[in-house]
Scaffold this active site. Structure first.
Site, short mmCIF file in Angstrom:
data_model
loop_
_atom_site.label_atom_id
_atom_site.label_comp_id
_atom_site.label_asym_id
_atom_site.label_seq_id
_atom_site.Cartn_x
_atom_site.Cartn_y
_atom_site.Cartn_z
N ASP A 78 -4.77 4.27 12.07
CA ASP A 78 -4.23 4.04 13.41
C ASP A 78 -3.40 5.25 13.87
O ASP A 78 -2.53 5.70 13.14
CB ASP A 78 -3.37 2.77 13.39
N THR A 119 -5.75 -3.09 16.98
CA THR A 119 -6.85 -2.41 16.30
C THR A 119 -7.81 -3.39 15.64
O THR A 119 -9.02 -3.31 15.88
CB THR A 119 -6.33 -1.34 15.32
N SER A 162 -3.73 1.45 21.01
CA SER A 162 -4.70 0.94 20.02
C SER A 162 -5.75 0.07 20.69
O SER A 162 -6.90 0.04 20.25
CB SER A 162 -3.99 0.12 18.96
#
Ligand SMILES: *[C@@H]1O[C@H](CO)[C@@H](O)[C@H](O)[C@H]1NC(C)=O
Ligand SMILES: *[C@@H]1O[C@H](CO)[C@@H](O)[C@H](O)[C@H]1NC(C)=O
Ligand SMILES: *[C@@H]1O[C@H](CO)[C@@H](O)[C@H](O)[C@H]1NC(C)=O
Ligand SMILES: *[C@@H]1O[C@H](CO)[C@@H](O)[C@H](O)[C@H]1NC(C)=O
Length: 397
Positions: A175, A285, A224
């Site tokens: 991430d 995510t 994200s």
């Protein structure tokens, strides 16, 4: 002399910057007619998507039109290559959609925000759901409104790869792992002598390296939600949006959806899907693999979507594809599962997953003891990210 020149250029530079602080009425919709998916969209042939069109009538501000009454008499036609432009209902063999109306407001610029003088916009809209374009080629969607106005969106349906290559796909996502982060990891972990690294990261030894630009569709900011959407669907979207194009309606679940690779794999091949994260499992995510909402903050509804699919949230926005309940879900964020805390209805999601045939595990020991033949939900931390808990421990020593 130098100081004066510097001061002058500073002032000149500052003025246009301040004036340029203009907010968008709605990202991806520069005119008063909006088409979603917007101009410049690429599609995987046969992947499902919704279409929404909106006609805006600002009541006041620089774009004020028609006393704030949106034109209701609009139509959408779709043209393939240089063929005829056929009505959307004919192209997809669907019924005419119900007309919807709503209002929203926004600030034209920072001065208006400081003065708290928002622009009010009335909207007329229609949505067509669960569609697919199967034939590759160039398409043009034309929204005609207010007699002579037209908004055009150019779409490209790509040709599928002629060869089936991958059987299974494992996607690891670091991430926020930009080039700068990768460079920092290389610098920190690998010894260099006279500019030559003595060892390489696994990533630097891979056969192929690629590059994807996952920033938001309507700003150069990435979060994200929009970047994971880009990874899992090939479509760009707005900051905070998970697998939907952000429309202007108040409901964050009715925005036009796009199918993810996991949904496509499940629907087409009956494939199995797993999501494993060190983050809380409703974080953007992992969430972008299987859920659809304008607002990544709706954690409880996102978990509900994992289990039941997006249609279950509101059948008015039926979405005929889902991950089918991912086979493996491992992560943190027990607060989204415990009854009464953040779940819709106060549902006990551990029980709800068990009722749908999941093994539920909450520790490494339970995980090791669980079989591999069952769908499994593993939630391993009671507050947010797994790594954060380790971080707290390390800090307290
Ligand atoms: C339609 O266009 C005319 C100008 O051609 C404009 O005066 C009017 O406000 C527009 N109406 C809407 C609903 O946008
Ligand atoms: C636009 O109209 C709304 C509602 O009447 C009002 O609150 C707002 O201040 C107006 N905005 C401007 C820029 O005048
Ligand atoms: C579903 O959406 C429709 C249209 O926005 C709304 O009227 C209805 O209240 C929603 N139902 C639920 C259960 O949220
Ligand atoms: C709320 O509870 C009812 C009854 O248990 C259930 O049918 C419904 O699906 C639940 N809705 C949500 C959003 O959890």
């Amino acid at each position: 002399m130098f100081t004066k020149a510097f001061a002058t250029s500073f002032v000149l530079g500052l003025v246009p910057l301040t004036i340029a602080q203009t907010f968008q009425r709605l990202g991806t919709c520069p005119t008063l007619g909006c088409v979603f998916p917007p101009d410049q969209t690429d599609f995987f042939p046969g992947a499902l998507f919704d279409i929404r069109v909106e006609v805006h009538a600002p009541v006041n501000g620089s774009e004020a039109s028609n006393k704030g009454v949106p034109n209701q008499d609009f139509s959408l036609c779709i043209q393939r290559e240089s063929g005829p432009c056929r009505d959307v209902t004919k192209v997809f063999s669907v019924k005419e959609a119900k007309a919807e109306t709503w209002s929203f407001s926004y600030f034209e610029d920072l001065f208006a925000r400081d003065a708290n003088t928002p622009i009010v916009v009335n909207v007329a809209s229609k949505a067509y759901r669960g569609l697919a374009l199967k034939t590759p080629g160039k398409y043009t969607a034309r929204l005609k409104y207010n007699k002579s106005s037209e908004t055009v969106a150019h779409w490209l349906v790509r040709s599928p790869s002629p060869r089936k290559k991958a059987k299974n796909v494992i996607l690891f996502i670091g991430d926020g792992m930009t080039q700068a982060m990768i460079t920092a990891a290389r610098l920190l972990a690998h010894k260099s002598i006279n500019g030559k690294y003595q060892t390489l990261m696994q990533m630097d030894q891979m056969e192929a390296l690629g590059h994807q630009m996952t920033h938001s569709i309507d700003s150069f900011i990435t979060d994200s939600a929009n970047s994971a959407t880009a990874l899992y669907t090939g479509h760009k979207t707005s900051v905070s949006a998970l697998n939907v194009y952000a429309d202007s309606s108040p409901n964050s679940f009715d925005d036009p959806k796009i199918e993810t690779i996991a949904e496509l794999f499940r629907r087409r091949r009956g494939g199995t899907v797993g999501m494993i994260s060190t983050a809380f499992i409703a974080d953007a995510t992992p969430a972008a693999l299987c859920s659809h909402t304008r607002d990544r903050g709706q954690a409880a509804s996102i978990v509900y979507e994992y289990l039941n699919g997006a249609t279950a949230l509101n059948s008015s926005f039926a979405w005929p594809t889902s991950c089918g309940g991912p086979d493996v879900i491992f992560g943190g964020g027990a607060e989204q599962f415990i009854a009464g805390k953040g779940s819709p209805n106060g549902t006990d999601f551990y029980k709800a997953f068990q009722a749908k045939g999941y093994d539920v595990v909450r520790s490494n020991k339970e995980l090791q003891a669980s079989g591999v033949n069952h769908k499994t939900l593993g939630i391993f931390s009671s507050s947010s990210h797994l790594s954060r808990i380790q971080g707290y421990r390390a800090n307290s020593h």
